[in-house]
Design a protein around this motif. Structure first.
Motif, PDB file in Angstrom:
ATOM      1  N   UNK A 142       7.466  67.555  93.006  1.00 13.23           N
ATOM      2  CA  UNK A 142       7.582  66.915  94.315  1.00 13.23           C
ATOM      3  C   UNK A 142       8.607  65.774  94.311  1.00 13.23           C
ATOM      4  N   UNK A 143       9.193  65.498  93.125  1.00 14.76           N
ATOM      5  CA  UNK A 143      10.147  64.386  93.042  1.00 14.76           C
ATOM      6  C   UNK A 143      11.285  64.569  94.043  1.00 14.76           C
ATOM      7  N   UNK A 144      11.514  63.510  94.833  1.00 12.58           N
ATOM      8  CA  UNK A 144      12.564  63.509  95.867  1.00 12.58           C
ATOM      9  C   UNK A 144      12.353  64.502  97.002  1.00 12.58           C
ATOM     10  N   UNK A 145      11.226  65.154  97.031  1.00 14.91           N
ATOM     11  CA  UNK A 145      10.887  65.984  98.191  1.00 14.91           C
ATOM     12  C   UNK A 145      10.420  65.039  99.300  1.00 14.91           C
ATOM     13  N   UNK A 146      10.673  65.415 100.545  1.00 14.61           N
ATOM     14  CA  UNK A 146      10.224  64.563 101.648  1.00 14.61           C
ATOM     15  C   UNK A 146       9.010  65.191 102.333  1.00 14.61           C
ATOM     16  N   UNK A 147       7.967  64.371 102.427  1.00 17.07           N
ATOM     17  CA  UNK A 147       6.684  64.829 102.951  1.00 17.07           C
ATOM     18  C   UNK A 147       6.297  63.946 104.134  1.00 17.07           C
TER      19      UNK A 147
ATOM     20  N   UNK B 292       3.751  61.549  92.683  1.00 13.45           N
ATOM     21  CA  UNK B 292       4.665  62.630  92.286  1.00 13.45           C
ATOM     22  C   UNK B 292       6.129  62.236  92.463  1.00 13.45           C
ATOM     23  N   UNK B 293       6.375  61.033  92.975  1.00 13.09           N
ATOM     24  CA  UNK B 293       7.756  60.577  93.188  1.00 13.09           C
ATOM     25  C   UNK B 293       8.383  61.110  94.473  1.00 13.09           C
ATOM     26  N   UNK B 294       7.552  61.456  95.439  1.00 14.45           N
ATOM     27  CA  UNK B 294       8.069  62.007  96.704  1.00 14.45           C
ATOM     28  C   UNK B 294       8.476  60.887  97.665  1.00 14.45           C
ATOM     29  N   UNK B 295       9.269  61.272  98.682  1.00 15.90           N
ATOM     30  CA  UNK B 295       9.540  60.391  99.824  1.00 15.90           C
ATOM     31  C   UNK B 295       8.443  60.680 100.844  1.00 15.90           C
ATOM     32  N   UNK B 296       7.723  59.648 101.253  1.00 16.01           N
ATOM     33  CA  UNK B 296       6.568  59.888 102.103  1.00 16.01           C
ATOM     34  C   UNK B 296       6.733  59.196 103.461  1.00 16.01           C
ATOM     35  N   UNK B 297       6.705  59.988 104.516  1.00 18.41           N
ATOM     36  CA  UNK B 297       6.733  59.428 105.873  1.00 18.41           C
ATOM     37  C   UNK B 297       5.281  59.273 106.314  1.00 18.41           C
ATOM     38  N   UNK B 298       4.888  58.007 106.506  1.00 20.72           N
ATOM     39  CA  UNK B 298       3.483  57.672 106.762  1.00 20.72           C
ATOM     40  C   UNK B 298       3.285  57.436 108.254  1.00 20.72           C
ATOM     41  N   UNK B 299       2.766  58.434 108.924  1.00 18.76           N
ATOM     42  CA  UNK B 299       2.521  58.270 110.364  1.00 18.76           C
ATOM     43  C   UNK B 299       1.186  57.559 110.600  1.00 18.76           C
TER      44      UNK B 299
ATOM     45  N   UNK C   3      -1.041  68.954  97.157  1.00 20.46           N
ATOM     46  CA  UNK C   3       0.144  68.978  96.278  1.00 20.46           C
ATOM     47  C   UNK C   3       0.384  70.401  95.761  1.00 20.46           C
ATOM     48  N   UNK C   4      -0.690  71.059  95.382  1.00 24.20           N
ATOM     49  CA  UNK C   4      -0.566  72.456  94.925  1.00 24.20           C
ATOM     50  C   UNK C   4       0.028  73.339  96.030  1.00 24.20           C
TER      51      UNK C   4
END
Ligand code: BGC
Length: 263
Positions: free
Chosen positions: A1-6, A26-33, A232-233
């Motif tokens: 998930x690294x650098x994936x945007x969620x 996981x090192x993701x970019x997370x947009x928190x609504x 995540x899975x």
């Protein structure tokens, strides 16, 4: 998930917050609504960053078409593209059916079902605009619908809520069928009783908790992390051949626990 945007809706508390932190680890970019709880959203972001992720908080009512479009635009501007959308924002407005107001009905359907439609539609539009749509080896986009065991367990006193969740099940499956050839995966997670604010009147009260545990064969109340791990899975290529499926994460609540020694 690294650098994936969620992008995760309703991530200022509860399951959404747990999922956001899971992706942060996981090192993701997370947009928190969030809708109204800015402090909660900020607390989520702090934990995402502390865990090694990146992100920002964004206020939007998921039941509002313009606000949803604005949120996706901002996420794409910020991170270039979105890989995973997690429809999670949900509310309960409980009432005996004969006393349920039209407003209680509409509010729950608007957030829990129409909100999922609006966010899924923006997600699909964005995924289809990706160059590799249909031609990629793995999914070019993933949508996860956080539903509830009440998409299949009827719930007296909660007809609006159960109706919204039943609707989510068919929204998820029909959409999964429609977009599978484009290499977009759509799945559901249906949690059972997870200890969050939505049901704290039950799990914080010893008597009510004892009653609740009778409905959970596995004999514990779930935690937001239990849902995050499955999200995540489902968002990863580890589940590349899974689409249109719901994973029940409920300690056995959907196993008809009342039939344990009778029937
Ligand atoms: C509800 C909770 C409830 C759980 C199990 C969830 O969808 O939001 O309030 O504890 O289902 O009944």
């Amino acid at each position: 998930m690294r650098n994936q945007t969620v992008l995760i809706t309703g991530a200022s508390s509860g399951i959404g917050q747990g999922i956001a932190i899971g992706f942060g680890k996981q090192g993701a970019n997370v947009v928190i609504n969030y809708h109204s709880d800015k402090e909660g959203a900020q607390a989520t972001l702090d934990q995402v960053v502390a865990a090694g992720g990146k992100g920002f908080i964004h206020e939007a009512n998921v039941g509002d078409e313009q606000e949803v479009a604005g949120m996706f635009k901002k996420a794409i501007e910020e991170f270039g593209s979105i890989d995973v959308v997690i429809n999670n924002a949900g509310i309960q407005k409980d009432s005996a059916f004969s006393e349920m107001t039209f407003d209680q009905w509409n509010k729950v359907i608007s957030t829990n079902l129409s909100g999922y439609f609006l966010c899924a539609r923006e997600a699909i539009k964005h995924f289809l605009s990706k160059e590799q749509a249909g031609a990629a080896e793995n999914a070019i986009g993933n949508i996860i619908f956080i539903s509830s065991v009440h998409d299949i367990i009827p719930w007296a006193g909660h007809v609006n809520y159960a109706s919204s969740k039943g609707g989510i099940l068919m929204l998820m499956k029909s959409l999964a069928l429609e977009v599978a050839p484009k290499k977009i995966r759509v799945n559901g997670i249906s949690p059972g009783a997870i200890a969050t604010d939505i049901n704290d009147d039950v799990w914080k009260d010893e008597e009510k908790k004892k009653e609740l545990l009778k409905l959970i064969p596995y004999q514990r109340i779930g935690l937001p992390e239990d849902i995050a791990k499955v999200a995540i899975f489902l968002a990863s290529n580890e589940s590349d051949y899974i689409t249109g499926t719901t994973i029940y994460v409920d300690g056995g609540m959907t196993l008809y626990p009342g039939f344990v020694d009778n029937g």
